[in-house]
Design a protein around this motif. Structure first.
Motif, PDB file in Angstrom:
ATOM      1  N   THR A  78       7.644  13.556   1.409  1.00  0.00           N
ATOM      2  CA  THR A  78       6.130  13.495   1.158  1.00  0.00           C
ATOM      3  C   THR A  78       5.641  14.679   1.236  1.00  0.00           C
ATOM      4  O   THR A  78       4.659  15.053   0.393  1.00  0.00           O
ATOM      5  CB  THR A  78       5.386  12.658   2.296  1.00  0.00           C
ATOM      6  N   LEU A  82       3.822  15.584  -2.201  1.00  0.00           N
ATOM      7  CA  LEU A  82       2.442  15.124  -2.106  1.00  0.00           C
ATOM      8  C   LEU A  82       1.480  16.393  -1.637  1.00  0.00           C
ATOM      9  O   LEU A  82       0.537  16.346  -1.561  1.00  0.00           O
ATOM     10  CB  LEU A  82       2.059  14.059  -1.351  1.00  0.00           C
ATOM     11  N   THR A  84       1.327  16.230   1.502  1.00  0.00           N
ATOM     12  CA  THR A  84       0.928  15.652   2.601  1.00  0.00           C
ATOM     13  C   THR A  84       1.988  15.364   3.517  1.00  0.00           C
ATOM     14  O   THR A  84       2.726  14.374   3.454  1.00  0.00           O
ATOM     15  CB  THR A  84       0.302  14.092   2.235  1.00  0.00           C
ATOM     16  N   ASP A 232      -2.591  13.394  -6.017  1.00  0.00           N
ATOM     17  CA  ASP A 232      -1.635  13.560  -7.063  1.00  0.00           C
ATOM     18  C   ASP A 232      -0.196  13.670  -6.697  1.00  0.00           C
ATOM     19  O   ASP A 232       0.238  14.169  -5.717  1.00  0.00           O
ATOM     20  CB  ASP A 232      -1.866  15.035  -7.694  1.00  0.00           C
ATOM     21  N   VAL A 233       0.598  12.967  -7.503  1.00  0.00           N
ATOM     22  CA  VAL A 233       2.001  12.716  -7.029  1.00  0.00           C
ATOM     23  C   VAL A 233       2.519  13.729  -8.343  1.00  0.00           C
ATOM     24  O   VAL A 233       2.453  13.855  -9.172  1.00  0.00           O
ATOM     25  CB  VAL A 233       2.292  11.461  -7.016  1.00  0.00           C
TER      26      VAL A 233
ATOM     27  N   LEU B  42      -1.824   5.713  -0.899  1.00  0.00           N
ATOM     28  CA  LEU B  42      -1.920   7.123  -0.893  1.00  0.00           C
ATOM     29  C   LEU B  42      -1.717   7.801  -2.379  1.00  0.00           C
ATOM     30  O   LEU B  42      -2.117   8.893  -2.707  1.00  0.00           O
ATOM     31  CB  LEU B  42      -0.502   7.668  -0.335  1.00  0.00           C
ATOM     32  N   ILE B  43      -1.005   6.917  -3.268  1.00  0.00           N
ATOM     33  CA  ILE B  43      -1.208   7.361  -4.483  1.00  0.00           C
ATOM     34  C   ILE B  43      -1.605   6.055  -5.397  1.00  0.00           C
ATOM     35  O   ILE B  43      -1.378   5.089  -5.137  1.00  0.00           O
ATOM     36  CB  ILE B  43       0.353   7.641  -4.943  1.00  0.00           C
ATOM     37  N   TYR B  47      -5.742   6.442 -11.182  1.00  0.00           N
ATOM     38  CA  TYR B  47      -6.811   7.365 -10.828  1.00  0.00           C
ATOM     39  C   TYR B  47      -6.255   8.651 -11.138  1.00  0.00           C
ATOM     40  O   TYR B  47      -5.101   9.109 -11.243  1.00  0.00           O
ATOM     41  CB  TYR B  47      -6.812   7.406  -9.324  1.00  0.00           C
ATOM     42  N   GLY B  49      -5.673  12.496 -11.488  1.00  0.00           N
ATOM     43  CA  GLY B  49      -5.627  13.565 -10.560  1.00  0.00           C
ATOM     44  C   GLY B  49      -6.212  14.858 -11.293  1.00  0.00           C
ATOM     45  O   GLY B  49      -6.680  14.931 -12.375  1.00  0.00           O
ATOM     46  N   GLU B  50      -5.839  16.029 -10.730  1.00  0.00           N
ATOM     47  CA  GLU B  50      -6.355  17.284 -11.292  1.00  0.00           C
ATOM     48  C   GLU B  50      -5.810  17.454 -12.817  1.00  0.00           C
ATOM     49  O   GLU B  50      -6.631  17.685 -13.599  1.00  0.00           O
ATOM     50  CB  GLU B  50      -5.837  18.301 -10.446  1.00  0.00           C
TER      51      GLU B  50
END
Lengths: 504, 130
Positions: A78, A82, A84, A232-233, B42-43, B47, B49-50
């Motif tokens: 993680t 991420l 995170t 963002d992943v 969490l993901i 959606y 992202g940047e």
């Protein structure tokens, strides 16, 4: 080479199909909870405690050890993908790891984390196997007064050295100690803090406390912060490393191991300090014109190794002294107690099979982690798409089931909710969980030792101070309280940075 | 007075975006693009992202069309889209629609269906070209 023989024996008994299955379950479950932020190995072990009452103690300990190692590893995934961190020990990994991932080197970052964890975990476990017997041998000779002092030292260190604020640490500790007091007095059978309730006279089951604080508390906390911007992943393939990455990784792995293990083994341990130190060391050694700040592989390899080495180091005080130094270790100790195993210096002599099988299965679990995690990294990343309501509904279900199954008493459900509310409150007010859970679990053990010492001296307080070792440990306790205050005044700015990360 | 596009970064969203741009040209007005999430995981791949946002902005900037991108978060994605529709006083809302099995629809619900039924303006439902 006695140790080696015992370890080989342990390997033989750990290598049965059944035990291997439990080790795999533990490792997979551990990675699962490690990957998901907010859910850690302590919560997973607490939730599974009641479920494993039907198993042999050895098998459930194997599974729990797998969860612990797996959780330590899962957090790095993680962090890297991420930014995170799944748990506090992975905070330092996130710094360089996420930058590597952003530069398209996620596969290498994950690989160095996995292999570093494996190497550190293996070296660490071997060190545990070699150190623990001799420490336990010495520890048997420790008298009740010194034992009391050592426990006190552990509590003070955990409350005052770790975490953002000593005040909050001690609030947590005293809350825990108070909870531990509930029930009948050990020698006079007077009810304490029971408010006349018959149900409370038996004391509160540690399982219920742990499940309430870790699982229900976290679920309530998540419910209060349900909607958050998705992050963002970074897409990832199968982790791998090039030759250059190996060359840059192996030294940080070994340095991280050397830093992590001792910190894991002392009560002020936890993985936060050694991972921080490892990161700083690697950054200094790399020099100015290094990649640090833009995704240096050394900054992932070192802290990840330190993290897992300290996870292994934790087993030294747990197995040799019955002294837990992390939240997970505290829950493991509770697990041992629920099987009627007395943790402490006699554990090695009383339950050699359990100890050596456990150590051997740690080695196996570590290997399994590497085998499972390298190819499965993309799959683990997908776990992060689970919506929180569904996830926490499952956790609450297991929490309620577990708390009820301990005594089949509906009263425990009410207690569970009370501790869930407490768990929410300590998160809200930033009170660390570790001192609290340590107070609950270690408090009663400490009282036993204190009573023993006082009985021997006929009630004289001097009975607590009549051993050289005890006096020495009390001196350490004083130092543990005074030194941070002095250091805190001197190096205030730097500490603030570190504390924020530790406090997560 | 504008065209609102419900956008997610996949082929359905792209189809809706293309149709929306065409529609805005035809009506000689601008587009408001809305990208919403429940925000409970969490993901969320739907959606932006940047990187997704800059990509989308880039694409719109090349078009020479008044445009605006809004991101929203709430318990009900359909309601978040409809809020934007009402706010911007839209002439038409463009969404992408997909097949859902009856079971899938029962479990997951259907944002498209709710939008179709509750929208205060005409809805243009498009599919990606096969």
């Amino acid at each position: 080479m006695d140790t080696l023989n015992l370890l080989v024996d342990g390997l033989q008994s750990a290598l049965t199909l059944e035990n291997l299955a439990y080790a795999s379950i533990g490792v997979i479950l551990g990675t699962f909870v490690g990957v998901l932020p907010g859910i850690g190995p302590a919560m997973a072990v607490a939730l599974l405690l009641p479920v494993t009452f039907g198993l042999e103690p050895t098998q459930s300990m194997i599974m729990f050890a797998g969860i612990y190692y797996g959780g330590m590893y899962g957090g790095s995934t993680t962090s890297i993908l991420l930014n995170t961190p799944g748990e506090s020990a992975s905070v330092m990994t996130a710094i360089e790891g996420n930058k590597m991932a952003k530069r398209g080197r996620a596969a290498q970052a994950l690989a160095t984390a996995a292999i570093g964890s494996f190497i550190a975990g293996t070296i660490g476990t071997l060190l545990v196997a070699f150190f623990t017997p001799s420490i336990a041998e010495q520890a048997v000779k420790i008298g009740a007064p010194s034992y009391f002092a050592i426990m006190l030292l552990a509590m003070v260190l955990v409350s005052s050295v770790l975490g953002a604020s000593r005040l909050r640490g001690f609030i947590g500790l005293f809350l825990g100690l108070t909870i531990g007091l509930i029930g009948l007095d050990l020698s006079t059978a007077q009810p304490r803090l029971t408010a006349g309730s018959l149900e409370l006279a038996d004391g509160i089951d540690i399982v219920v406390v742990a499940v309430g604080v870790f699982a229900v508390g976290e679920a309530l906390w998540t419910a209060a912060h349900l909607r958050r911007r998705p992050v963002d992943v970074i897409p990832v393939g199968r982790p791998f490393m090039g030759r250059g990455d190996w060359g840059r990784s192996w030294k940080p792995w070994l340095r991280g191991t050397a830093l992590g293990f001792p910190f894991g083994a002392v009560p002020a341990g936890g993985a936060e300090t050694p991972t921080f130190l490892s990161y700083v060391t690697e950054r200094k050694l790399a020099g100015r014109d290094s990649e640090f700040g833009e995704g240096a592989i050394e900054g992932v390899a070192g802290p990840e190794a330190a993290n897992n080495a300290s996870a292994a180091g934790m087993f030294v005080p747990l197995l040799a002294l019955g002294l837990p130094v992390t939240a997970t270790a505290a829950v493991l100790l509770a697990a041992m107690q629920s099987y009627g195993i007395i943790p402490g210096p006699t554990l090695m002599a009383d339950q050699p099979e359990l100890v050596w099988t456990l150590l051997a299965s740690l080695l196996i679990g570590n290997t399994l982690l590497l085998v499972i995690n390298l190819p499965l990294a993309p799959l683990w990343a997908r776990l992060l798409r689970i919506p929180r309501p569904q996830l926490y509904a499952g956790i609450l279900f297991f929490a309620a089931l577990g708390a009820y199954s301990v005594n089949q008493d509906p009263f425990d459900m009410a207690v569970l909710l009370v501790f869930g509310a407490l768990g929410f409150a300590i998160r809200r007010f930033g009170i660390p969980v570790l001192p609290l859970i340590l107070g609950v679990i270690l408090g009663p053990l400490m009282e036993v030792k204190m009573r023993e010492a006082l009985d021997l001296s006929g009630g004289e307080v001097s009975g607590l101070f009549n051993e050289g070792l005890a006096l020495f440990v009390y001196a350490l306790v004083v130092l543990a309280i005074v030194v941070p205050i002095v250091l805190g005044r001197r190096a205030a700015p730097e500490r603030v940075l570190e504390q924020e990360e530790v406090d997560r | 007075v504008t065209v609102v596009v419900g956008y997610i970064p996949d082929k359905f969203g792209d189809a809706a975006l293309d149709a929306g741009i065409e529609e805005a040209r035809r009506r000689s007005t601008g587009v408001v693009i809305v990208n919403a999430t429940k925000g409970d995981a969490l993901i969320d791949r739907r959606y932006l992202g940047e990187a997704g946002m800059t990509g989308l902005e880039q694409r719109l900037a090349d078009l020479d069309l008044p445009h605006e991108v809004r991101q929203a978060m709430g318990s009900d994605v359909a309601e978040e889209i409809l809020k934007v529709v009402r706010d911007s006083d839209a002439q038409v809302l463009v969404i992408g629609i997909r097949h859902r099995t009856p079971v899938g629809k029962m479990i997951m619900g259907s944002v498209a269906q709710q939008v179709l039924l509750d929208a205060p303006c005409p809805v243009l439902a498009v599919k990606p070209s096969p």
